[in-house]
Design a protein around this motif. Structure first.
Motif, short mmCIF file in Angstrom:
data_model
loop_
_atom_site.label_atom_id
_atom_site.label_comp_id
_atom_site.label_asym_id
_atom_site.label_seq_id
_atom_site.Cartn_x
_atom_site.Cartn_y
_atom_site.Cartn_z
N ARG A 188 -34.08 -4.94 -50.70
CA ARG A 188 -34.54 -5.52 -49.44
C ARG A 188 -34.30 -4.51 -48.33
O ARG A 188 -33.18 -4.03 -48.15
N VAL B 82 -34.30 -3.73 -44.40
CA VAL B 82 -34.30 -4.25 -43.04
C VAL B 82 -34.85 -3.15 -42.14
O VAL B 82 -34.27 -2.08 -42.02
N ASN C 153 -27.18 -1.34 -36.45
CA ASN C 153 -27.68 -2.60 -36.98
C ASN C 153 -26.82 -3.09 -38.14
O ASN C 153 -26.53 -4.29 -38.26
N GLU D 80 -23.30 -4.26 -36.80
CA GLU D 80 -23.43 -5.55 -36.13
C GLU D 80 -23.66 -6.67 -37.14
O GLU D 80 -23.14 -7.78 -36.99
N GLY D 81 -24.42 -6.37 -38.20
CA GLY D 81 -24.64 -7.36 -39.25
C GLY D 81 -23.35 -7.69 -39.98
O GLY D 81 -23.08 -8.84 -40.31
N ALA D 82 -22.52 -6.68 -40.22
CA ALA D 82 -21.24 -6.90 -40.88
C ALA D 82 -20.31 -7.73 -39.99
O ALA D 82 -19.60 -8.62 -40.47
N ALA E 46 -21.23 -9.91 -37.93
CA ALA E 46 -21.77 -11.28 -37.91
C ALA E 46 -21.62 -11.98 -39.26
O ALA E 46 -22.01 -13.14 -39.40
N GLY E 47 -21.07 -11.27 -40.25
CA GLY E 47 -20.87 -11.87 -41.56
C GLY E 47 -22.05 -11.75 -42.50
O GLY E 47 -22.04 -12.33 -43.59
N GLU E 48 -23.08 -10.98 -42.12
CA GLU E 48 -24.25 -10.82 -42.98
C GLU E 48 -23.99 -9.88 -44.14
O GLU E 48 -24.59 -10.01 -45.21
N TYR E 49 -23.09 -8.92 -43.96
CA TYR E 49 -22.78 -7.92 -44.98
C TYR E 49 -21.26 -7.84 -45.16
O TYR E 49 -20.50 -8.00 -44.20
#
Length: 276
Positions: A19, A21, A47, A50-52, A54-57
């Protein structure tokens, strides 16, 4: 993966089951130092960080970048550790670089008190608080790896660790770390530091005290971790090698090292690679 889908495909990379981004479209020049390359690298890293946050990674791994390209874009940049810290809303000195590699059958981990500064400026930056902060960050990181009582060795700044800085700055930091229950020895001459086995990490005062050892003992095989921040961040300890870009000659060993440093089954994966 965070980046430009069309650029990745143009390099012949298979993106099946990956995937992507997308970042903003930018000019792309194979094998050239270009301001757009610098902007693209930091856009992707920001990016991902910031994703990490926010808990995305769970973690972030950065591909090789060119500081020359970043500076050509007019961006103030002194390495990923301070960049990660700033992106996380912390002081730049909270991001600490730890170089990690295997040598002679053991893991070597080297944390740096100072990084991208002139020697004169770096010596001015060394303080008891900063040395203690680095020791504590290394200890906390090692405990996250499952070590209950990690052993840390600390270098001096002068030849043979014999100078005023060792007595007035570094030794007090070591004493303070011991009072907090950390097992730590030093100050030790930087020229023999990493040859002393039995330690889980080493703390050095200057950039070259750690980087020379890593690049001599593990050329193209060291991972560059950022510790001391809430984001697990790893990268390689070498540059972008624009001179061989697009020729299918790059050695991915350091990138593999950077990725596997962040996974739980690293030892098993390492054994599998050796068997194959």
């Amino acid at each position: 993966m965070i980046g430009a889908h069309d650029v990745l495909e143009a390099q012949g990379l298979s993106l099946k089951k990956i995937r992507v981004v997308e970042t903003g479209r930018r000019e792309f020049h194979v094998g050239e130092i270009h301001p757009e390359h610098g902007r693209a690298a930091l856009d992707a890293a920001r990016n991902a960080i910031e994703g990490a946050l926010a808990g995305e990674y769970a973690a972030v791994v950065a591909a090789p970048h060119s500081e020359t390209a970043i500076h050509a874009a007019g961006i103030a940049f002194d390495g990923y550790p301070s960049f990660v810290a700033r992106t996380a809303g912390l002081a730049p000195e909270d991001g600490i670089l730890m170089l990690c590699f295997r040598h002679a059958g053991r893991e070597v981990r080297i944390a740096h008190v100072t990084l991208h500064a002139s020697v004169r400026r770096a010596v001015e930056m060394i303080s008891t608080g900063r040395v203690l902060q680095t020791i504590k960050a290394a200890s906390e990181f090692l405990k996250k790896l499952g070590m209950q009582d990690p052993r840390i060795a600390v270098s001096g700044v002068n030849p043979h660790a014999a100078g005023e800085e060792e007595l007035a700055i570094i030794a007090p930091a070591i004493d303070a770390a011991r009072r907090e229950g950390i097992t730590v020895d030093g100050p030790i001459g930087a020229d023999t530091l990493v040859w002393r086995a039995g330690y889980d990490a080493y703390v050095v005062m200057l950039h070259d005290q750690g980087h020379v050892a890593a690049k001599v003992l593990a050329p193209n095989g060291a991972a560059a971790l950022t510790i001391g921040t809430p984001v697990l961040f790893s990268s390689v300890a070498h540059g972008a090698a624009f001179d061989i870009a697009g020729r299918n000659r790059a050695d991915p060993a350091a990138m593999v090292e950077a990725i596997t440093r962040l996974v739980g089954h690293r030892r098993r994966a390492a054994k599998t690679r050796r068997k194959t």
